[in-house]
Design an enzyme around this catalytic site. Structure first.
Site, PDB file in Angstrom:
ATOM      1  N   ARG A  42     117.933 -70.032 -44.766  1.00 12.36           N
ATOM      2  CA  ARG A  42     116.986 -71.127 -44.944  1.00 12.36           C
ATOM      3  C   ARG A  42     116.727 -71.424 -46.418  1.00 12.36           C
ATOM      4  O   ARG A  42     115.966 -72.322 -46.739  1.00 12.36           O
ATOM      5  CB  ARG A  42     115.667 -70.738 -44.303  1.00 12.36           C
TER       6      ARG A  42
ATOM      7  N   ARG B  32     106.318 -78.778 -27.592  1.00 11.30           N
ATOM      8  CA  ARG B  32     107.075 -77.560 -27.293  1.00 11.30           C
ATOM      9  C   ARG B  32     106.177 -76.488 -26.699  1.00 11.30           C
ATOM     10  O   ARG B  32     105.048 -76.289 -27.132  1.00 11.30           O
ATOM     11  CB  ARG B  32     107.706 -77.060 -28.596  1.00 11.30           C
TER      12      ARG B  32
ATOM     13  N   ARG C  53     103.069 -72.217 -29.624  1.00 15.24           N
ATOM     14  CA  ARG C  53     103.130 -71.306 -30.771  1.00 15.24           C
ATOM     15  C   ARG C  53     102.216 -71.818 -31.874  1.00 15.24           C
ATOM     16  O   ARG C  53     102.106 -73.015 -32.084  1.00 15.24           O
ATOM     17  CB  ARG C  53     104.566 -71.277 -31.305  1.00 15.24           C
TER      18      ARG C  53
ATOM     19  N   ARG D  71     105.848 -77.095 -42.245  1.00 14.23           N
ATOM     20  CA  ARG D  71     107.209 -76.584 -42.016  1.00 14.23           C
ATOM     21  C   ARG D  71     108.255 -77.630 -42.416  1.00 14.23           C
ATOM     22  O   ARG D  71     109.304 -77.292 -42.959  1.00 14.23           O
ATOM     23  CB  ARG D  71     107.395 -76.196 -40.544  1.00 14.23           C
TER      24      ARG D  71
HETATM   25  P1  AMP Z   1     111.893 -70.431 -36.405  1.00  9.55           P
HETATM   26  O1  AMP Z   1     111.635 -69.948 -35.034  1.00  9.55           O
HETATM   27  O2  AMP Z   1     113.336 -70.284 -36.818  1.00  9.55           O
HETATM   28  O3  AMP Z   1     111.401 -71.828 -36.653  1.00  9.55           O
HETATM   29  O4  AMP Z   1     111.078 -69.467 -37.402  1.00  9.55           O
HETATM   30  C1  AMP Z   1     109.680 -69.341 -37.309  1.00  9.55           C
HETATM   31  C2  AMP Z   1     109.122 -68.906 -38.639  1.00  9.55           C
HETATM   32  O5  AMP Z   1     109.685 -67.633 -39.024  1.00  9.55           O
HETATM   33  C3  AMP Z   1     109.408 -69.825 -39.815  1.00  9.55           C
HETATM   34  O6  AMP Z   1     108.486 -70.896 -39.907  1.00  9.55           O
HETATM   35  C4  AMP Z   1     109.312 -68.868 -40.988  1.00  9.55           C
HETATM   36  O7  AMP Z   1     107.967 -68.574 -41.297  1.00  9.55           O
HETATM   37  C5  AMP Z   1     109.930 -67.606 -40.421  1.00  9.55           C
HETATM   38  N1  AMP Z   1     111.397 -67.552 -40.629  1.00  9.55           N
HETATM   39  C6  AMP Z   1     112.363 -67.518 -39.677  1.00  9.55           C
HETATM   40  N2  AMP Z   1     113.578 -67.456 -40.216  1.00  9.55           N
HETATM   41  C7  AMP Z   1     113.398 -67.455 -41.565  1.00  9.55           C
HETATM   42  C8  AMP Z   1     114.288 -67.415 -42.679  1.00  9.55           C
HETATM   43  N3  AMP Z   1     115.606 -67.357 -42.522  1.00  9.55           N
HETATM   44  N4  AMP Z   1     113.723 -67.413 -43.918  1.00  9.55           N
HETATM   45  C9  AMP Z   1     112.390 -67.438 -44.108  1.00  9.55           C
HETATM   46  N5  AMP Z   1     111.507 -67.494 -43.098  1.00  9.55           N
HETATM   47  C10 AMP Z   1     112.004 -67.504 -41.835  1.00  9.55           C
END
Ligand code: AMP
Length: 210
Positions: free
Chosen positions: A88, A123, A156, A167
């Site tokens: 990311r 969602r 969530r 985000r």
């Molecule tokens: P997601 O389900 O992929 O949207 O991830 C949920 C949250 O986890 C994100 O908003 C970040 O806070 C954290 N997160 C997940 N993957 C990453 C990553 N590769 N780098 C940094 N934060 C992450």
């Protein structure tokens, strides 16, 4: 096949990763899922990550790189994997390159911000098994109940409106530069994100030649 699914939160990465993991028989590696499990268990990584996640901020790179390094040593990664929501940041991508993780292809799913806000607002997530539903596009069989494990579905914390906006801002600032990063490596393919799940899957399969 080592694949990255790149795109804003709510672009459909998780849904497409689920389809691909069955089709290609390689695991889906979602750092979001790994972190949520760590938070639930109250592990040191979970304790470090929770506040960032709740606010819709990125978890620091060193935590992510550590989590990923460990995950990639598992047996099921031998024949490849699908990265969903990782890398990311440029630093995470560089860390993968430095570990000689050779990525075959990066699928970039682009979706306008207003569509994301609408999607993520609807969602619903299973707090037990992590399955994802949507009040309009992917309804569970019984309202508010997980098809897989019958737990009550939740919104969530990071799918709340203000967090969604944060985000998205974080995505544009930190993650979008990866599009150019992988374009320069000749690995990027664009996938439209405004279609329904099935036509998006068709596009993904076409891009992969499967
Ligand atoms: P997601 O389900 O992929 O949207 O991830 C949920 C949250 O986890 C994100 O908003 C970040 O806070 C954290 N997160 C997940 N993957 C990453 C990553 N590769 N780098 C940094 N934060 C992450």
């Amino acid at each position: 096949m080592r694949l990255i699914l790149l795109g804003p939160p709510g672009a459909g990465k998780g849904t497409q990763a689920e389809v691909l993991t069955k089709k290609l028989n390689v695991p889906q590696i979602s750092t979001g899922d790994i972190l949520r499990a760590a938070v639930k268990k109250g592990t040191p990584v979970g304790l470090q990550a929770k506040a960032f996640m709740d606010a819709g901020d990125l978890v620091p790179d060193d935590v992510i790189i550590g989590v990923l390094k460990e995950r990639l040593t598992a047996d099921d990664c031998k024949n490849g994997y699908i990265f969903d929501g990782v890398p990311r940041t440029i630093a995470q991508a560089e860390a993968l390159d430095a570990q000689d993780v050779v990525i075959d292809m990066v699928l970039s799913i682009e979706v306008p911000d207003e569509v994301i806000v609408e999607r993520l607002g609807g969602r619903r997530t299973c707090p037990n098994c992590g399955a994802i539903y949507h009040v309009i596009t992917k309804k569970p069989k019984v309202d508010g109940v997980c098809d897989v494990c019958e737990a009550a579905l939740i919104i969530r914390k990071d799918d709340e409106r203000d967090t969604i906006l944060n985000r998205l801002e974080t995505y544009h600032k930190e993650t979008e530069p990866l599009i150019d990063y992988y374009k320069k490596q000749g690995k990027l393919k664009d996938i439209g994100g405004e279609f329904n799940i099935e036509s998006q899957t068709e596009e993904v399969f076409k891009a992969l030649g499967i």
